[in-house]
Design a protein around this motif. Sequence first.
Motif, PDB file in Angstrom:
ATOM      1  N   LEU A 177      -0.299   6.485   4.712  1.00  0.00           N
ATOM      2  CA  LEU A 177      -0.660   5.146   5.231  1.00  0.00           C
ATOM      3  C   LEU A 177       0.566   4.309   5.543  1.00  0.00           C
ATOM      4  N   ALA A 178       1.555   4.521   4.829  1.00  0.00           N
ATOM      5  CA  ALA A 178       2.937   3.956   5.242  1.00  0.00           C
ATOM      6  C   ALA A 178       3.436   3.987   6.566  1.00  0.00           C
ATOM      7  N   ARG A 179       3.365   5.297   6.906  1.00  0.00           N
ATOM      8  CA  ARG A 179       3.599   5.623   8.550  1.00  0.00           C
ATOM      9  C   ARG A 179       2.671   4.839   9.374  1.00  0.00           C
ATOM     10  N   ALA A 180       1.421   4.866   8.961  1.00  0.00           N
ATOM     11  CA  ALA A 180       0.320   4.476   9.795  1.00  0.00           C
ATOM     12  C   ALA A 180       0.531   2.910   9.962  1.00  0.00           C
ATOM     13  N   ILE A 181       0.885   2.355   9.062  1.00  0.00           N
ATOM     14  CA  ILE A 181       1.143   0.910   9.072  1.00  0.00           C
ATOM     15  C   ILE A 181       2.282   0.388   9.784  1.00  0.00           C
ATOM     16  N   ILE A 182       3.381   1.310   9.653  1.00  0.00           N
ATOM     17  CA  ILE A 182       4.754   1.141  10.636  1.00  0.00           C
ATOM     18  C   ILE A 182       4.368   1.165  12.026  1.00  0.00           C
ATOM     19  N   ARG A 183       3.371   2.172  12.301  1.00  0.00           N
ATOM     20  CA  ARG A 183       3.216   2.463  13.822  1.00  0.00           C
ATOM     21  C   ARG A 183       2.386   1.447  14.397  1.00  0.00           C
ATOM     22  N   ARG A 184       1.090   0.886  13.848  1.00  0.00           N
ATOM     23  CA  ARG A 184       0.017   0.246  14.269  1.00  0.00           C
ATOM     24  C   ARG A 184      -0.330  -0.958  13.322  1.00  0.00           C
ATOM     25  N   LEU A 188      -1.944  -8.256   7.995  1.00  0.00           N
ATOM     26  CA  LEU A 188      -2.817  -8.034   6.718  1.00  0.00           C
ATOM     27  C   LEU A 188      -2.056  -6.693   6.025  1.00  0.00           C
ATOM     28  N   ALA A 189      -2.016  -5.616   6.849  1.00  0.00           N
ATOM     29  CA  ALA A 189      -1.280  -4.481   6.220  1.00  0.00           C
ATOM     30  C   ALA A 189       0.080  -4.566   5.941  1.00  0.00           C
ATOM     31  N   ASP A 190       0.755  -5.417   6.337  1.00  0.00           N
ATOM     32  CA  ASP A 190       2.076  -5.610   5.796  1.00  0.00           C
ATOM     33  C   ASP A 190       1.946  -6.438   4.527  1.00  0.00           C
ATOM     34  N   LEU A 191       1.095  -7.439   4.427  1.00  0.00           N
ATOM     35  CA  LEU A 191       1.016  -7.928   2.948  1.00  0.00           C
ATOM     36  C   LEU A 191       0.400  -6.777   1.884  1.00  0.00           C
ATOM     37  N   ILE A 192      -0.389  -6.080   2.381  1.00  0.00           N
ATOM     38  CA  ILE A 192      -0.817  -4.799   1.327  1.00  0.00           C
ATOM     39  C   ILE A 192       0.081  -4.034   1.077  1.00  0.00           C
ATOM     40  N   ALA A 193       1.049  -3.484   1.991  1.00  0.00           N
ATOM     41  CA  ALA A 193       2.136  -2.687   1.966  1.00  0.00           C
ATOM     42  C   ALA A 193       3.128  -3.032   0.970  1.00  0.00           C
ATOM     43  N   GLN A 194       3.208  -4.440   0.548  1.00  0.00           N
ATOM     44  CA  GLN A 194       4.121  -4.927  -0.193  1.00  0.00           C
ATOM     45  C   GLN A 194       3.763  -5.034  -1.707  1.00  0.00           C
ATOM     46  N   VAL A 195       2.613  -4.707  -1.879  1.00  0.00           N
ATOM     47  CA  VAL A 195       2.076  -4.225  -3.401  1.00  0.00           C
ATOM     48  C   VAL A 195       2.585  -2.873  -4.022  1.00  0.00           C
ATOM     49  N   PRO A 196       3.241  -2.765  -4.886  1.00  0.00           N
ATOM     50  CA  PRO A 196       3.890  -1.430  -5.527  1.00  0.00           C
ATOM     51  C   PRO A 196       2.639  -0.270  -5.686  1.00  0.00           C
ATOM     52  N   TYR A 197       2.735   1.053  -5.146  1.00  0.00           N
ATOM     53  CA  TYR A 197       1.807   1.787  -5.602  1.00  0.00           C
ATOM     54  C   TYR A 197       0.434   1.635  -4.909  1.00  0.00           C
ATOM     55  N   LEU A 198       0.242   0.509  -4.140  1.00  0.00           N
ATOM     56  CA  LEU A 198      -0.999   0.249  -3.544  1.00  0.00           C
ATOM     57  C   LEU A 198      -1.610   1.163  -2.592  1.00  0.00           C
ATOM     58  N   TYR A 232     -19.497   1.240   6.110  1.00  0.00           N
ATOM     59  CA  TYR A 232     -19.110   0.305   7.039  1.00  0.00           C
ATOM     60  C   TYR A 232     -17.912  -0.845   6.723  1.00  0.00           C
ATOM     61  N   SER A 233     -17.961  -1.271   5.443  1.00  0.00           N
ATOM     62  CA  SER A 233     -16.961  -2.179   4.774  1.00  0.00           C
ATOM     63  C   SER A 233     -15.663  -1.391   4.972  1.00  0.00           C
ATOM     64  N   PHE A 234     -15.666  -0.060   4.529  1.00  0.00           N
ATOM     65  CA  PHE A 234     -14.385   0.783   4.769  1.00  0.00           C
ATOM     66  C   PHE A 234     -13.867   0.741   6.025  1.00  0.00           C
ATOM     67  N   HIS A 235     -14.600   0.831   7.192  1.00  0.00           N
ATOM     68  CA  HIS A 235     -14.005   0.834   8.399  1.00  0.00           C
ATOM     69  C   HIS A 235     -13.663  -0.460   8.964  1.00  0.00           C
ATOM     70  N   VAL A 236     -14.333  -1.438   8.443  1.00  0.00           N
ATOM     71  CA  VAL A 236     -13.763  -2.923   8.826  1.00  0.00           C
ATOM     72  C   VAL A 236     -12.239  -3.231   8.268  1.00  0.00           C
ATOM     73  N   VAL A 237     -12.175  -2.752   6.913  1.00  0.00           N
ATOM     74  CA  VAL A 237     -10.756  -2.682   6.281  1.00  0.00           C
ATOM     75  C   VAL A 237      -9.895  -1.985   7.264  1.00  0.00           C
ATOM     76  N   THR A 238     -10.133  -0.751   7.748  1.00  0.00           N
ATOM     77  CA  THR A 238      -9.697   0.018   8.660  1.00  0.00           C
ATOM     78  C   THR A 238      -8.900  -0.429   9.793  1.00  0.00           C
ATOM     79  N   ALA A 240      -9.007  -3.758  10.390  1.00  0.00           N
ATOM     80  CA  ALA A 240      -8.181  -5.034  10.189  1.00  0.00           C
ATOM     81  C   ALA A 240      -6.732  -4.658   9.541  1.00  0.00           C
ATOM     82  N   THR A 241      -6.709  -3.471   9.093  1.00  0.00           N
ATOM     83  CA  THR A 241      -5.174  -2.972   8.752  1.00  0.00           C
ATOM     84  C   THR A 241      -4.409  -1.888   9.540  1.00  0.00           C
ATOM     85  N   ILE A 242      -4.993  -1.279  10.219  1.00  0.00           N
ATOM     86  CA  ILE A 242      -4.397  -0.253  10.991  1.00  0.00           C
ATOM     87  C   ILE A 242      -4.691   0.036  12.335  1.00  0.00           C
TER      88      ILE A 242
END
Length: 311
Positions: A177-184, A188-198, A232-238, A240-242
Motif C-alpha cells: 500500500l505504501a508503494r501504491a500511495i507513492i505512485r498514485r 487523504l492517502a498521505d494523511l492515512i500513511a502518517q499513522v504508524p502501522y495503519l 461498495y464502501s471498500f471501493h469508495v475508500v480505494t 478516494a485513496t489510491i
Amino acid sequence: MTRWLTEAVPRGRVAAFRTLIYLFVAADLVVFTPWVRTRVSVPGDLYQPLLIGRLLPLPTPTATLVAVIFWSLLALALLAATGRAPRLLGWAVCALYLEWMIIAMSYGKVDHDRFGLLIALAVLPTAGRARHGDTTRTEAGGWALRVTQIAVICTYFLAAFAKLRFGGLDWLTGSVLARAIIRRGTDLADLIAQVPYLLIVAQFGIVAFELLSPTVFFLPPRWRLAMVGFFYSFHVVTIATITISFAPHLAAMTSFLPLERVRPLIWARRLVGRSPTAPTSTPPDQPPVDARAEASPLGDQVPAVGRPAGP
C-alpha cells in the motif's frame, strides 16, 4: 445446489440489470477504455495475445479492426440496453467486448476487475426476455444473476489467493500500500500513511475481507445487502485513496441488488405529472370552498358545496 443456482427472481430485476450492464459497456468504450484504440500505434511485435487469443486464433489488431469493433460494439450495446432481441444482441455484444478486452490486455497488463462483467455478458443472453417492472419470476434470470454473483465473489477470493501465492506472507507485512500511495495516492492517502502501522493493518484487513467474501452467500437477505454495501464502501475508500475505481466490477456487483425497485422512467413520469401549474381558482367574489364534509345535526354527511344557505 441446483435450487440455489436457479433461485427465481423478478423479471424486472433481470431487465434492470441487463440495461445497466449494456449501458456500462457503452460507457466503458468512451470513458474507461478509450485508450484501447491507441494500441494500433504500437508495433505488432509487442502484441502478445492472451491464451484465448492464441487458441482461437485472433488477428493482430489493426486500425481498421479496432475501429470496426469500437463502433459496432457501441451501437449494439446501446441497442441491447433496450432489451430487444436479448439473445442475438447479447451474444454479439459478448463476443465483441471479449475481443475488445483481449486487445486491451495483450500488451503486458491484465486487469482482474473485468472478470465479473465478462461473465455477466456471457450469461445475460440466456436469461430470455424481461421487461422493466415485471414481477413474474424467472429461474433462467435467477441463474444468470447467480452466476454473475459467483464471478464477483471469485474476483475477491482469487485475488487474495494470488496475493498469498505470489507474495506470500510478505504481502501482509510489506510495503504494498505504501508503494501504491507513492505512485498514485491522494491527499487523504498521505494523511492515512502518517499513522504508524495503519497500512500494515489495512493489508491484513484486505486479505481477510477477500478470503471471507464467500460468506455473503450464507447470510440472510438483509445482512447480505449490508455486506454488499460494505463491498461498495471498500471501493469508495480505494478510489478516494489510491484512485483505483474497479468500475466494471462494481457494475457486475449490482447483480446482488434488488434493481427492480429502481424505476427511473417511472420516477421521471411522476415528476413530469406533478407540473407546477396552479390549480383552478375560484371566482374572486366566491369564498374558497372547504373540501371537507360537514356533519348535519342528524349525523348525515352533507357536502359544503351545494348546501342551502340559511340560518
